[in-house]
Design an enzyme around this catalytic site. Structure first.
Site, PDB file in Angstrom:
ATOM      1  N   GLU B  41     -14.357 -17.641 -13.739  1.00  0.00           N
ATOM      2  CA  GLU B  41     -15.552 -18.165 -13.072  1.00  0.00           C
ATOM      3  C   GLU B  41     -15.176 -19.135 -11.953  1.00  0.00           C
ATOM      4  OE1 GLU B  41     -18.017 -20.471 -15.717  1.00  0.00           O
ATOM      5  OE2 GLU B  41     -19.721 -20.499 -14.321  1.00  0.00           O
ATOM      6  N   LYS B 108     -25.209 -15.749 -11.332  1.00  0.00           N
ATOM      7  CA  LYS B 108     -25.279 -16.201 -12.728  1.00  0.00           C
ATOM      8  C   LYS B 108     -26.725 -16.529 -13.104  1.00  0.00           C
ATOM      9  CE  LYS B 108     -22.918 -19.564 -15.776  1.00  0.00           C
ATOM     10  NZ  LYS B 108     -21.949 -20.688 -15.796  1.00  0.00           N
ATOM     11  N   CYS B 144     -19.822 -16.317 -17.782  1.00  0.00           N
ATOM     12  CA  CYS B 144     -19.720 -17.370 -18.800  1.00  0.00           C
ATOM     13  C   CYS B 144     -20.985 -17.514 -19.663  1.00  0.00           C
ATOM     14  CB  CYS B 144     -19.347 -18.690 -18.118  1.00  0.00           C
ATOM     15  SG  CYS B 144     -18.427 -19.830 -19.210  1.00  0.00           S
TER      16      CYS B 144
END
Lengths: 530, 530
Positions: B41, B108, B144
């Site tokens: 990430e 994200k 994540c």
């Protein structure tokens, strides 16, 4: 006719029962005089409660306090702020308490999560307007950040609000008070509502809430302004939603605003931490001179003690000027030479350091001997140690960790050096509390012979200019050079800012007065290859 | 057959050109060997970049780095993380770079804003799945936190993903590695996708990313696990979206995990800050003994220097044990008595303190004399000073500001005392690096005659028990008492934790190893009436 009271209180973060008592006392005192009392944002926890909000005990205490407040709210309507979990989710709430119950709750829609604010860490946003009727007037409720956005105001107006009650915990920075009023006036006129803006007052760690609560009518005209930097309770009469004009406190000019912010922030930090007195090192320089003035104005001369700590490198006039200011301000003052300890350390290290040249190490030892002396006096007498460094120094690391940076609170931490001079002159406007020579002398750390700040740093006009662009405005070195500064200086200064994050991380807290202070406001990694 | 490479890299926060070079080097090396390379990430900025993200220069550097990466990505697909402003809003992005262009970008969806995370401060959430085809396989992309929630995985699966590429920067705490695998395996099985989980590795300020990247198949079975605590590059073969089993690194037991976290975190903090060596005070006690072992394992004995600094209160065996350990570990060691400086300060303060009793003040002076000596050696030799205090002490303030708390980094800051003992025994599993007497002696600060920690604190079983409940689990004093602890002790200990927030605020950073560390992870007000 409906009478609204603005309760501009100085609350204590975390002391939920104590803050509830303040609410109840206010309600009782205003019974029969006001129809509605409006309190600041998160009245019961104070602001910002930070991770106390994550403790289940916090919710339990709020519940219990709300029960007591509801029982006390007979014959008067209270609009009180608190955090609460509803349907499994925590909101930042303004509750309307009337006739012995929490009648309705507004959930803050706009949650600031920038600068010093972390509200998304704790809260979910609400999405409904709340309007209640009192007498013949429809009152809407919003909380702080809400009024900086259209949606919450629009919804309240659409739901029929004639007067918007806005609960705030809006921290100070330079020009903030004027910004607030301009923005709220614009919002009021655009959505055709009067606004009652109730702000918190007082210091909380790095923040000072400056008060200055106000009321604007639906044309955006100011009908009332409460005092800045102190508690106040004002009553506003509304006829059919239109406020009658009441006292309009003057706007202090910006230097006065900053000075009074520093005084209030220092007083509250010291006292709310359970101290009533302070000690500080008085060097004969401008930073400690201004810090002394602030401390005396915050706590009274009987609660301030100063120490001059000369070394072989201290000019005689430094001691004279320190003594003169201490006498003028009426504080207890003593002189302790650091030479015996300094010599002891040099001797103890002579073998380890044999064959090396004197460098910054020996300068730091002097600053740290002073730190030990001041902390010893602080420990022995129970007086909080104030550090005297300014923002320009903090930015470039021109300060010694565990030396002059040692202390519980740093009043000037966010004050650039040029502003230190302006504030000293402002403080001297009526009488020369700070000796003129202290203001006029070229600044020096006096850690080696004939040292001047300009040996290591550019002149402060240049330094503060570069720092404002880099730290407060996020400009890149290239942009700063394009603004007219010397390339080598810009690269050196910005490099020093980057490199010294580790020192700032161990600095005591100080008071935010600029748009971007060090601390919660500026979160930089220490390890960084940027 | 499609080959996916997991690039578990140790990146440098803020060094966007340097991190881009790592990506390009990896791509070139794997050209012809892998079809897809997956990076951690925010590959280009490192994690967490904090307020560097707010600098416009950050966006410009990311743009320029992306251009270089795209030019290098010929004949190989790279999935790279970076922040970027799209349509006026900043997102946390995973870009698919193929055939010389950034072909598509995933934003994200789930932005953590709790514990050490502040992603809502910087990013807005995305809301679209991204799936791309490579060979005969459909690959989905998530980042994540996304995989801890159903929505992003469900959407990727619904969009046809057979294999989910999850880019991570997942910091270590005890048991985290096992939690991660259990959760991801469950998610994979529920949504019938294989998952390639690529983690960052390395230390960044308070955080250590422990690596341990892994692959699970669509039944939730582990097909591969990379090493922990070091960089690795592994190739996984997929047939029609099903991973072939490859190396499965063993799970270190929890004490080993913690110890290796401390070693990696210390090494990276020291070196990434531009130091290569450290100095520390070696007292003959367990905390400094363990810190020395960690420092030697992190940096090599030639880069570690220790100093014993006895006073009139130091037992002879303390010096003997310190010398013995220093010799066993092969580090440079010297002894400097603090008596000359301590005596000098007592003499300098004798008038000021006349008529007062000796108290904590004189104890603090001793600790601060040691701080000055160590910082002088640190300054003179360019070695970072490590502090040796543990979490139990940090919690209750059993430490001296600017004394034993002085230093650049605190490896044991989040390690409770009982775990210090366990780690010392773990480090001694093969040979007695830490003298047995150091582990067996009752702990003492040696700041007055015959002092023991238990003079001021409960025994460590009790103390650590109370602290775990209060600090890590947010239990109230009443709940802790109900769990079987003595009321008076609980009230005293929790009061000390509350009161000592001011000390922790000036403590150096240390490594998070528990679920709740001091630092970014636990944000408490200093002024608090809770």
């Amino acid at each position: 006719m409906t009478i609204v009271a603005l309760a501009q209180l100085n609350l204590m973060v975390g002391d939920i029962p104590g803050n509830a008592r303040r609410v109840i006392d206010t309600a009782r005192r205003l019974h029969g005089k006001a129809d509605i009392v409006v309190f600041p944002e998160l009245t019961l926890t104070g602001y910002p409660p930070e991770d106390l909000l994550l403790r289940p005990a916090c919710d339990a205490r709020v519940d219990s306090a709300l029960g007591e407040i509801a029982r006390a709210a007979e014959g008067i309507t209270l609009v009180v702020g608190y955090p609460a979990v509803r349907d499994g989710v925590r909101y930042n709430i303004a509750g309307v308490v009337r006739d012995g119950v929490v009648e309705s709750e507004y959930r803050k829609m706009e949650l600031p999560n920038y600068s010093v604010f972390d509200e998304r860490r704790y809260f979910e946003p609400g999405d409904s307007a709340l309007v209640f009727r009192q007498g013949s007037v429809e009152f809407g409720v919003t909380i702080c950040e809400d009024i900086w956005f259209d949606k919450p105001v629009q919804r309240a107006a659409a739901a029929g609000a004639q007067v918007l009650l806005n609960l705030n915990a809006s921290p100070f920075h330079q020009d903030k008070a004027a910004e607030r009023e301009t923005l709220v006036a614009d919002r009021a006129a655009r959505f055709n509502v009067s606004v009652v803006y109730v702000n918190l007052v007082g210091g909380q760690d790095e923040l000072v809430f400056d008060g200055g609560s106000f009321v604007v009518d639906a044309n955006g005209k100011v009908a009332h302004r409460a005092a800045f930097f102190e508690e106040s309770e004002s009553l506003l009469v509304f006829h059919d939603g239109v406020p009658c004009v009441a006292d309009i406190a003057r706007f202090p000019d910006v230097d006065e605003q900053v000075y009074r912010t520093l005084v209030l922030g220092t007083r509250d930090y010291v006292r709310k931490n359970g101290f009533d007195s302070v000690v500080l090192g008085l060097s004969g320089g401008i930073d400690s001179a201004l810090t002394l003035a602030i401390a005396v104005d915050a706590l009274g001369p009987e609660n301030v003690e100063t120490v001059a700590m000369p070394s072989r490198y201290t000019a005689q006039i430094s001691g004279q000027d320190a003594l003169q200011q201490a006498q003028r301000m009426g504080v207890r003052h003593q002189t302790i030479s650091i030479e015996p300890a300094f010599r002891a350390f040099l001797e103890m290290l002579s073998e380890t350091f044999s064959g090396t040249e004197a460098d910054i190490t020996e300068e730091n030892i002097q600053a740290r001997c002073r730190g030990i002396l001041l902390m010893a006096i602080s420990n022995k007498r129970g007086r909080m140690l104030l550090t005297t460094g300014n923002k320009s120094e903090m930015s470039v690391g021109y300060a010694t960790l565990y030396g002059d940076m040692a202390g519980g609170f740093a009043p000037l931490k966010d004050v650039p050096k040029l502003l230190v001079y302006r504030l000293a002159r402002w403080r001297n406007r009526d009488s020369e509390a700070i000796p003129k020579r202290v203001i006029d002398r070229p600044p020096s750390a006096e850690l080696r012979a004939d040292q001047k700040d300009t040996d290591s740093l550019p002149d402060y006009e240049t330094l503060d200019g570069i720092l404002a662009l880099y730290v407060e405005q996020d400009r890149s070195p290239d942009e700063i050079i394009a603004a007219g500064f010397n390339r080598a200086l810009v690269e050196r200064v910005t490099g020093m800012v980057d490199h010294n994050e580790y020192k700032r991380r161990q600095a005591p807290p100080g008071i935010k007065i600029t748009r971007r202070a060090y601390g919660r406001d500026r979160r930089y990694p220490i390890v960084s290859g940027f």
